[in-house]
Design a protein around this motif. Sequence first.
Motif, PDB file in Angstrom:
ATOM      1  N   THR A   1      33.596  45.474  35.638  1.00  0.00           N
ATOM      2  CA  THR A   1      34.602  44.483  35.261  1.00  0.00           C
ATOM      3  C   THR A   1      33.943  43.100  35.318  1.00  0.00           C
ATOM      4  OG1 THR A   1      35.383  44.035  37.507  1.00  0.00           O
ATOM      5  CG2 THR A   1      36.367  45.925  36.351  1.00  0.00           C
ATOM      6  N   PRO A   2      34.543  42.084  34.691  1.00  0.00           N
ATOM      7  CA  PRO A   2      33.919  40.756  34.694  1.00  0.00           C
ATOM      8  C   PRO A   2      34.181  39.969  35.972  1.00  0.00           C
ATOM      9  CG  PRO A   2      35.922  40.714  33.412  1.00  0.00           C
ATOM     10  CD  PRO A   2      35.724  42.138  33.832  1.00  0.00           C
ATOM     11  N   TYR A   3      34.815  40.595  36.964  1.00  0.00           N
ATOM     12  CA  TYR A   3      35.176  39.883  38.172  1.00  0.00           C
ATOM     13  C   TYR A   3      34.204  40.198  39.313  1.00  0.00           C
ATOM     14  CZ  TYR A   3      39.362  39.778  35.304  1.00  0.00           C
ATOM     15  OH  TYR A   3      40.228  39.629  34.259  1.00  0.00           O
TER      16      TYR A   3
ATOM     17  N   VAL B   1      36.394  44.976  29.425  1.00  0.00           N
ATOM     18  CA  VAL B   1      37.154  43.790  29.036  1.00  0.00           C
ATOM     19  C   VAL B   1      38.625  44.018  29.382  1.00  0.00           C
ATOM     20  CG1 VAL B   1      37.844  42.308  27.124  1.00  0.00           C
ATOM     21  CG2 VAL B   1      35.523  43.267  27.189  1.00  0.00           C
TER      22      VAL B   1
ATOM     23  N   GLN C   1      42.060  35.812  32.258  1.00  0.00           N
ATOM     24  CA  GLN C   1      41.521  35.875  30.894  1.00  0.00           C
ATOM     25  C   GLN C   1      41.801  37.214  30.216  1.00  0.00           C
ATOM     26  OE1 GLN C   1      40.266  33.178  29.506  1.00  0.00           O
ATOM     27  NE2 GLN C   1      40.065  31.914  31.313  1.00  0.00           N
ATOM     28  N   THR C   2      42.876  37.893  30.608  1.00  0.00           N
ATOM     29  CA  THR C   2      43.244  39.162  29.968  1.00  0.00           C
ATOM     30  C   THR C   2      43.570  38.937  28.498  1.00  0.00           C
ATOM     31  OG1 THR C   2      44.055  40.184  32.004  1.00  0.00           O
ATOM     32  CG2 THR C   2      44.989  40.991  29.946  1.00  0.00           C
TER      33      THR C   2
ATOM     34  N   ARG D   1      38.796  34.184  24.946  1.00  0.00           N
ATOM     35  CA  ARG D   1      38.785  34.918  26.214  1.00  0.00           C
ATOM     36  C   ARG D   1      37.684  35.986  26.212  1.00  0.00           C
ATOM     37  NH1 ARG D   1      44.851  35.510  28.695  1.00  0.00           N
ATOM     38  NH2 ARG D   1      45.402  33.295  28.519  1.00  0.00           N
TER      39      ARG D   1
ATOM     40  N   HIS E   1      34.454  36.660  28.925  1.00  0.00           N
ATOM     41  CA  HIS E   1      34.036  37.921  29.533  1.00  0.00           C
ATOM     42  C   HIS E   1      32.586  38.253  29.180  1.00  0.00           C
ATOM     43  CE1 HIS E   1      38.042  38.635  30.959  1.00  0.00           C
ATOM     44  NE2 HIS E   1      38.556  38.674  29.743  1.00  0.00           N
TER      45      HIS E   1
ATOM     46  N   ARG F   1      29.783  36.743  31.398  1.00  0.00           N
ATOM     47  CA  ARG F   1      29.762  36.951  32.848  1.00  0.00           C
ATOM     48  C   ARG F   1      28.443  37.534  33.362  1.00  0.00           C
ATOM     49  NH1 ARG F   1      32.356  34.668  36.482  1.00  0.00           N
ATOM     50  NH2 ARG F   1      33.043  36.464  37.676  1.00  0.00           N
TER      51      ARG F   1
END
Length: 407
Positions: free
Chosen positions: A216-218, A240, A255-256, A269, A273, A276
């Motif tokens: 995930t981008p987090y 994404v 940023q969904t 958005r 992503h 990242r």
Amino acid sequence: MAEAADELSAPLGRDVARGKRRFRLPFTGMQALAAGLGLVLATFAGYAMFNDDPLGGEPRARVAIMPAQVNGKAAGKTETASTEKSAGAPHHGEPAASSARPAAPADQRTVTIIDGSSGARHDVTISGDTPEKDPATPGGIMPGIDPRLLEKGRYGMIPTTAGGLKPVTAYAGAVDQAKVAKMPIVSVVVGGLGVGAAKTMDAILKLPAAVTLAFTPYGSDPTKLVERARAQRHEILLQVPMEPYDYPDNDPGPQTLLTTLAAEQNLDRLYWHLSRFQGYAGIANFMGARFVATDTAMLPIVREAAKRGLGYFDDGSARSLAPSLAAAQAMPFAKADLTIDSVPTSGEIDRALAKLEELAKERGFAVGVASALPISIERIGAWARTLDSHGVLLAPLTSAMTKSKSS
């Protein structure tokens, strides 16, 4: 004279009541006030002359300064410092003095992820900070990344093509192509990585290199985790976040991509992503059952990812338009045939893996998706060690994309 007259006229044998004298101060009220003011001025002058106070009595707040880190060790002990505070009036709602505890980042959020099989809710704290750039590499490019396959976007470096070179082929996992051509293959994608360094490291180190890892981008530092995964020869996907049917109760995160936004907003958005981290062969949906089923929202995303030379992995949503949209763009594509750990027990995971083997033998390839649960990692690792004797090859996802297209 009046007192003398009273004594002469008073009856004999009786005392005469004398009036009480009132006490008088030796100075007036004005004189006392002047003396008090003089004393205050003298005290202030003495304090100013003999007290060593470079701040001149300004309000101060004591703030803890954390030690700098040098080669992983503290450079010194924690110090305290006095910080000069503005003499003007504070802004509305501003505290009178600074607090020693740092405030949480403004874009740090807690989102609720709902497990699709069990319905269990999990609160996950994620940060929307942009990734830190590695000062040792030009432009913040990760080690082992081809700079020709990057371009500078609004939020950082994002993938692109260079002549006939594409990220989907440049970053595909290593595999024996001769075996892929002759043997049935099974590809396994383990997703949801990047949030939670411990479970991510377990997946990176304990799973075979042929297992594709989806991030995930987090997370606080996804770049370092992806670098470690690539060093272990894992193929990488970027997940994404896309809108699920129960959004915002089930929130994929900052940023969904949303069906209610214009295409330009969703593309912006998407660029966030894509910036990242680097080195991924393709993208995948993170949740997104509503988004992947909405043509007007999904088409610009698939078209943009295809233009940038990326593959697409669909986690198996029944209504997803991704297969037809990817085919229209001649985009490398694969879709999960089943979720390996939809029931996270040893027995059910083993049965799902056996079913993947059967499907691969029937049509030449099969794709499964799993999460980074400890039980999933343990069972996938044990199963992978038996595949050679079963005549099935564990291969990265891009191999299934290629075999799917040829089939």
